[in-house]
Design an enzyme around this catalytic site. Structure first.
Site, PDB file in Angstrom:
ATOM      1  N   HIS A 188       2.344  33.189  -4.195  1.00 27.01           N
ATOM      2  CA  HIS A 188       2.417  32.859  -5.802  1.00 27.01           C
ATOM      3  C   HIS A 188       3.577  31.738  -6.260  1.00 27.01           C
ATOM      4  CE1 HIS A 188       0.386  36.586  -6.906  1.00 27.01           C
ATOM      5  NE2 HIS A 188      -0.327  35.486  -7.341  1.00 27.01           N
ATOM      6  N   GLU A 415     -21.118  24.477   0.534  1.00 26.72           N
ATOM      7  CA  GLU A 415     -20.136  25.092   0.958  1.00 26.72           C
ATOM      8  C   GLU A 415     -20.235  25.565   2.387  1.00 26.72           C
ATOM      9  OE1 GLU A 415     -17.862  27.262  -2.147  1.00 26.72           O
ATOM     10  OE2 GLU A 415     -19.606  28.010  -2.666  1.00 26.72           O
ATOM     11  N   ASP A 439     -14.364  26.502   1.135  1.00 33.56           N
ATOM     12  CA  ASP A 439     -15.428  27.280   2.116  1.00 33.56           C
ATOM     13  C   ASP A 439     -16.040  26.463   2.998  1.00 33.56           C
ATOM     14  OD1 ASP A 439     -15.266  30.108   1.132  1.00 33.56           O
ATOM     15  OD2 ASP A 439     -15.900  29.463  -0.594  1.00 33.56           O
ATOM     16  N   CYS A 486     -15.242  19.907  -5.522  1.00 34.13           N
ATOM     17  CA  CYS A 486     -14.419  20.925  -6.250  1.00 34.13           C
ATOM     18  C   CYS A 486     -13.546  21.662  -5.737  1.00 34.13           C
ATOM     19  CB  CYS A 486     -15.533  21.602  -7.291  1.00 34.13           C
ATOM     20  SG  CYS A 486     -16.473  22.898  -6.375  1.00 34.13           S
TER      21      CYS A 486
HETATM   22  C1  PEP Z   1     -14.636  26.020  -2.610  1.00 31.90           C
HETATM   23  O1  PEP Z   1     -14.829  26.929  -1.633  1.00 31.90           O
HETATM   24  O2  PEP Z   1     -14.178  25.076  -2.237  1.00 31.90           O
HETATM   25  C2  PEP Z   1     -14.654  26.415  -4.191  1.00 31.90           C
HETATM   26  C3  PEP Z   1     -14.470  25.485  -4.850  1.00 31.90           C
HETATM   27  O3  PEP Z   1     -14.741  27.574  -4.446  1.00 31.90           O
HETATM   28  P1  PEP Z   1     -13.885  28.811  -3.985  1.00 31.90           P
HETATM   29  O4  PEP Z   1     -12.492  28.269  -3.765  1.00 31.90           O
HETATM   30  O5  PEP Z   1     -14.005  29.397  -5.509  1.00 31.90           O
HETATM   31  O6  PEP Z   1     -14.473  29.615  -3.029  1.00 31.90           O
HETATM   32 MG    MG Z   2     -16.199  28.692  -2.320  1.00 29.69          MG
END
Ligand code: PEP
Ligand code: MG
Length: 558
Positions: A188, A415, A439, A486
């Site tokens: 955190h 992913e 991921d 992302c």
């Molecule tokens: C990812 O897996 O990079 C992603 C953006 O989704 P999350 O982190 O929510 O799994």
């Molecule tokens: Mg993800």
């Protein structure tokens, strides 16, 4: 006099630099003695109940003064304080003659060990629980709760680990930076430091040796703490701090490379509340709205009305701007009881993401209905995407279904390595791809992203991950379709340049990272970004890729 400095290393959060004197967090309370109680068990239980109530109320009050992650963490802590299994454990210790203080110490200790045993994200919550225990014991002993020291002049706070209750209320006019001995990139302290853009280095093994008053330089980009710096080092740090401040205050220009190639910079959000901050940081839209974050505690699927209200709130904050909403991504690190509550030995490889939505198509249809209604009622440019897509067939399924609801721009997240390897076929079906590097790294390196023991593999600089990203970039270029990033990788200023070199057309990240990435992009042309991508792809591993790109990038700015 010869000057010598000591350099300690840890995990840097962000790219900031800070210089100042050390102020140490007060030490934890001494362990309560194990002497038998002189009170009756009922008296001791009443004392615990009162202390818990005071602590929970205090944490809730603090939660009310802040927003976002800080508020969530403090709320969660107030719930930990009042947890009924913990209360039962403490009561049974009191029944066997233990004092209230000792029973709280032992009872909370057992639960903390359990969390540590689970490792990863759960292990990182042990600090939160320790803090609650300390607060309850302090309340029982009539002492003030341990916390951040007071100072009239700015300082670098050094602690074993910061409790969320402290991090949340840090006076940012006084705290120049943070150093903690414990904690990793998902603790955190790290999450909140990232959110508040505090210069922080966590997991610094030698932090205990930093004496009060010692001058230190923190360099988050390099992950170093330089104690007792030489005059030359301090001067250089001051110069870099001033340079960075002036560069970062240079306005909120749209993201672009040095040659003017636009690279829109977007925000990752988990609720509409973050919109204002994202816009203030210059987000040009939203690249990932994690809808499951809205419903993590829900037992039942949210109704269309509940969802529409949330989506309208989000879209209204971004009139005329692109907003990419991901449909519910349930499973593994983001369990949603109403989508899949079956036990799975390997949930990361289980019925998650689009798979669980498909198995509950009524829930997916309701979400698409809510999104289409919110879209019709607002002015944002809504894009919708599915998480954890592994096959071309799943792509077709989602695109067909979402289009049926009138959604205009429908894409998929890449992913899973299979989707990256067949990106040419996936992008023939989908309007865009957004690469989730968190991921994608976990699946490419076969290392659970929540498991501390394999955390070293979770590095998106790995050339295998980059090669897969390059596949998607090439497919996007061939079809003229956007390819966004992302995952956390987009928030690394130098890696962001490499990702653009690999074909990413937009980058989405937590708003606190936008300024550094924007600045980094302005330093390289598209040709240079492509060269850096080649350099990274040619390396044997993540560390080598990072190092080789740093060296090559330095060559562009002698
Ligand atoms: C990812 O897996 O990079 C992603 C953006 O989704 P999350 O982190 O929510 O799994
Ligand atoms: Mg993800």
């Amino acid at each position: 006099m010869t000057e010598t400095s000591i350099v300690l290393t840890g995990a840097g959060i962000g790219q900031g630099i800070a210089l100042g004197p050390v102020l140490r967090m007060s030490d934890p309370l001494p362990e309560p003695e194990a002497t038998p109680s002189t009170r009756t068990p009922d008296e001791e239980k009443a004392r615990v109940a009162e202390a818990v109530q005071v602590v929970a109320a205090d944490l809730r009050e603090r939660a009310g003064k802040v927003t976002g992650t800080a508020a969530e963490v403090l709320e969660a802590q107030s719930m930990m304080a009042e947890d009924s299994s913990l209360a039962a454990d403490v009561a049974s210790r009191i029944d066997s003659g233990t004092t209230a203080e000792r029973a709280v110490f032992e009872g909370f200790g057992v639960f903390r060990d359990m969390l540590i045993g689970l490792g990863g994200y759960m292990g990182d919550r042990a600090t939160d629980l320790d803090d609650v225990a300390q607060r309850v014991i302090a309340a029982l002993e009539g002492r003030p709760a341990p916390g951040v020291p007071e100072s009239d002049r700015p300082f670098i706070l050094v602690a074993t680990d910061l409790a969320p209750a402290d991090t949340a209320l840090l006076d940012l006019t006084k705290v120049l930076g943070l150093v903690t001995r414990e904690g990793g990139p998902t603790s955190h302290t790290a999450i909140l430091a990232r959110e508040k853009a505090i210069v922080a280095i966590v997991g610094v093994a030698g932090a205990d040796d930093l004496a009060e008053g010692t001058e230190v330089i923190l360099d988050a980009g390099a992950g170093t703490v330089t104690a007792a710096p030489t005059t030359a080092q301090s001067d250089e740090a001051r110069r870099r701090i001033a340079e960075r401040e002036s560069a970062l205050s240079g306005g909120l220009e749209p993201g672009a490379l040095a040659d003017g190639t636009p690279v829109p910079l977007l925000a990752n959000l988990g609720s509409a509340e973050g919109a204002e901050k994202a816009l203030a940081a210059g987000a040009e839209g939203v690249g990932l709205f994690r809808t499951e974050f809205l419903f993590l505690d829900a037992r039942m699927a949210p109704t269309v009305e509940q969802q529409r209200e949330q989506y309208v709130k989000l879209l209204q904050a971004f009139p005329g701007k692109k907003v990419v909403v991901r449909v519910l991504d349930a499973g593994a690190d983001k369990p949603l009881e109403f989508l899949n509550d079956a036990h799975e030995d390997n949930p990361a490889l289980g019925l998650r993401g689009i798979r669980s939505l498909r198995a509950n198509e009524d829930i997916l249809r309701e979400q698409l209905t809510a999104l289409a209604e919110a879209d019709a009622a607002t002015e944002a440019d809504l894009w919708v995407m599915a998480p954890m897509v592994a096959t071309v067939e799943e792509t077709r399924y989602f695109v067909r279904l979402a289009t049926e609801f009138g959604l205009k721009t429908v894409g998929v997240m890449v992913e899973v390595p299979s989707a990256a390897l067949l990106a040419d076929r996936v992008l023939r079906e989908a309007a865009f791809a957004s690469i989730g590097t968190n991921d994608l790294t976990q699946y490419t390196l076969a290392a659970d992203r929540l498991l501390g023991s394999v955390a070293g593999f979770q590095d998106p600089w790995h050339p295998a991950v980059l090669r897969l990203i390059g596949e998607v970039g090439s497919a996007g270029a061939a079809y003229g379709k956007p390819v966004g990033i992302c995952g956390e990788a987009a928030a690394d200023p130098l890696l962001a340049v490499v990702l653009v070199g690999l074909g990413a057309t937009t980058l989405s990240m937590s708003p606190a990272a936008l300024a550094d990435v924007r600045l980094s992009l302005t330093r390289y042309t598209l040709d240079q970004a492509r060269t850096l991508a080649e350099v990274a792809l040619a390396a044997d591993g993540a560390a080598e890729a990072r190092e080789a790109v740093r060296t090559a990038a330095a060559g562009f700015h002698p």
